[in-house]
Design an enzyme around this catalytic site. Structure first.
Site, PDB file in Angstrom:
ATOM      1  CE  LYS A  73      -4.309  -1.963   1.508  1.00  0.00           C
ATOM      2  NZ  LYS A  73      -3.939  -3.381   1.667  1.00  0.00           N
TER       3      LYS A  73
HETATM    4  C1  LIG Z   1      -4.522  -4.441   0.991  1.00  0.00           C
HETATM    5  C2  LIG Z   1      -3.765  -5.715   0.917  1.00  0.00           C
HETATM    6  C3  LIG Z   1      -4.102  -6.734  -0.003  1.00  0.00           C
HETATM    7  C4  LIG Z   1      -5.303  -6.641  -0.906  1.00  0.00           C
HETATM    8  O1  LIG Z   1      -5.155  -5.681  -1.922  1.00  0.00           O
HETATM    9  P1  LIG Z   1      -6.440  -5.125  -2.707  1.00  0.00           P
HETATM   10  O2  LIG Z   1      -5.946  -4.020  -3.556  1.00  0.00           O
HETATM   11  O3  LIG Z   1      -7.388  -4.640  -1.631  1.00  0.00           O
HETATM   12  O4  LIG Z   1      -7.017  -6.249  -3.470  1.00  0.00           O
HETATM   13  C5  LIG Z   1      -3.306  -7.868  -0.040  1.00  0.00           C
HETATM   14  N1  LIG Z   1      -2.258  -8.003   0.783  1.00  0.00           N
HETATM   15  C6  LIG Z   1      -1.899  -7.066   1.676  1.00  0.00           C
HETATM   16  C7  LIG Z   1      -0.742  -7.306   2.568  1.00  0.00           C
HETATM   17  C8  LIG Z   1      -2.629  -5.872   1.768  1.00  0.00           C
HETATM   18  O5  LIG Z   1      -2.274  -4.936   2.671  1.00  0.00           O
END
Ligand SMILES: *Cc1c(COP(=O)(O)O)cnc(C)c1O
Length: 464
Positions: free
Chosen positions: A112
């Site tokens: 993120k």
């Molecule tokens: C947010 C997240 C996901 C999922 O990603 P999306 O874009 O919501 O599909 C997967 N793994 C981790 C570690 C995350 O923080």
């Protein structure tokens, strides 16, 4: 470039306004009116570019009306300067013709950061230009909060308030948020669960009269299109490193809200040769059920070892549906109306396009743990539980052994020690990277508040 709503009723907006707006007024999500397309020779000419140089090429067409070339370059430089690895998104080989793309080299050790480091800087830039101040408000069950706080901590023109459920996030997760002591950062530990936090945020967005004159709320959640845009870059980066665009590459993506894999879908629409996009889910498998059996029905939430993928509904899926239905906003509005009942059925045509574009696989916790152990045994590489789900899905659903498979590594294993301990005897606590080794000694600051909208809103208003 204009941005339009997936439900066809809201006004189209400029990039700047989309960044500040979040959800469209008709309840839809904003998407570009048309996508930039790159030719194979143009993509081929990017081989060897640094991550930052490539980010400029890929994002430029989306933002060219809002940012000058220099402004975009500076925002990119600033955003990825906080990453610990010079490659920003390094590839590590885990099997014959299989790689993981390490997207956890940013400040909070999860992918993120790619989007939120950029979004924080972008917001601050836009706000300074407009001489405007805003309030970022969000709810987190753990991961997004820290990435949002890290993205916003150095921004002069915004204050950020993040609600997390008191005593229901892990200590690492809490400390990643609460040890950020900048004056514009406020952590609220709400006496309630994650849903209570989310409802409070929703109510505050719906009625913002508690804010002083001239202030508005801004959301940095995954429906903000700027986040998706920043995530398109690493698909190009990985493909170029593995011989693209001359040869196609496949991706397996641990999926929750469908933001990350949607960025991969956009990369493909923009001209990057991608053979397969694999949606990998945990027990919260609405997307896997939809792709494999046209069953898009809400089920109750299961708490898994991969908590960042614990979702009932994937909000960004609507963006894909918009394309599957020929970009017909009315059809999407109807479909979403149908979904209010708790389930919806896709048309035959939409299903055909969906299954042509995506494969899917679903794992439970036992299988997740087994993959972590398997990869540790075979190559002494430690996967976090989210990444493990992507790796297993890749191995199960791969169509073509000669096409390079890239599994997106969405988090560092040290963030999820419980799953790792279950999988690997003897390494019960994977070490935090050096720059975070003192996390447990750092000073914390947060405010515990009752589950009371007024108390939360006064706290916000009083701190502005
Ligand atoms: C947010 C997240 C996901 C999922 O990603 P999306 O874009 O919501 O599909 C997967 N793994 C981790 C570690 C995350 O923080």
């Amino acid at each position: 470039m204009k941005y339009i709503s997936t439900r066809g009723q809201a006004p189209s907006l400029s990039f700047e306004d989309v960044v500040l707006t979040g959800l469209a007024s008709d309840g839809g999500l904003y998407v570009p009116e048309s996508l930039p397309k790159f030719s194979q020779s143009e993509i081929a000419s990017w081989a060897g570019l640094s991550y930052q140089e490539l980010a400029f090429k890929v994002m430029h067409p989306f933002v060219s009306e809002a940012l000058s070339d220099d402004e975009l370059k500076q925002l990119i430089e600033k955003s990825y300067a906080s990453f610990r690895h010079p490659a920003i998104a390094p590839l590590v080989q885990t099997d014959h013709n299989e790689w993981v793309l390490e997207l956890f080299q940013g400040p909070t050790l999860a992918f993120k950061d790619f989007a939120l480091q950029f979004l924080g800087n972008l917001l601050d830039h836009i706000l300074k230009k407009r001489d405007q101040k805003v309030v970022v408000m969000g709810a987190t069950s753990g991961d997004t909060g820290s990435a949002a706080i890290e993205g916003c901590r150095h921004c002069d023109n915004l204050d950020i308030f993040i609600l997390h459920p008191h005593q229901r996030v892990s200590e690492v997760q809490r400390r990643q948020m609460t040890t950020v002591l900048e004056d514009n950062v406020y952590n609220i530990a709400l006496e309630g669960n994650f849903d209570d936090c989310q409802n409070m945020v929703k109510a505050s967005f719906a009625d913002q009269s508690f804010l002083p004159e001239g202030r508005q709320l801004v959301a940095v959640n995954s429906i903000n299109f700027a986040r998706i845009m920043a995530q398109i870059v690493y698909y190009f980066y990985a493909a170029l490193a593995l011989g693209g665009p001359a040869r196609a590459v496949s991706f397996s993506v641990p999926t929750g809200n469908f933001g990350d894999i949607f960025a991969g879908y956009l990369a493909k629409q923009m001209g990057l040769p991608i053979e397969q996009l694999i949606v990998a889910t945990n027990q919260n498998d609405i997307l896997h059920r939809c792709i494999s059996a046209n069953d898009h029905s809400k089920q109750s939430l299961v708490h898994s070892l991969s908590p960042s993928m614990d979702i009932m509904v994937s909000s960004n899926f609507e963006r894909l549906l918009f394309d599957l239905y020929g970009r017909n906003g009315r059809a999407i509005a109807e479909l979403m109306e149908q979904f209010k009942s708790g389930s919806m059925t896709l048309s035959e045509q939409a299903m055909a396009k969906l299954t042509e574009g995506f494969a899917s696989y679903r794992l439970d916790d036992d299988e997740t743990v087994a993959v972590i152990a398997e990869v540790w045994d075979t190559c002494e590489y430690l996967l976090d539980p989210h990444t493990a789900i992507g790796v297993r899905a890749a191995r199960k659903k791969r169509a073509n052994a000669s096409t390079p498979m890239v599994c997106l590594a969405t988090a560092h294993p040290a963030k999820f020690p419980e799953a790792v301990a279950k999988a690997c005897e003897g390494i019960d606590s994977p070490a935090l990277p050096h720059h975070m080794a003192d996390l447990f000694e750092r000073e914390e600051r947060y405010q515990v508040l009752a589950h009371d909208t007024q108390a939360v809103q006064s706290f916000i208003a009083n701190n502005l």
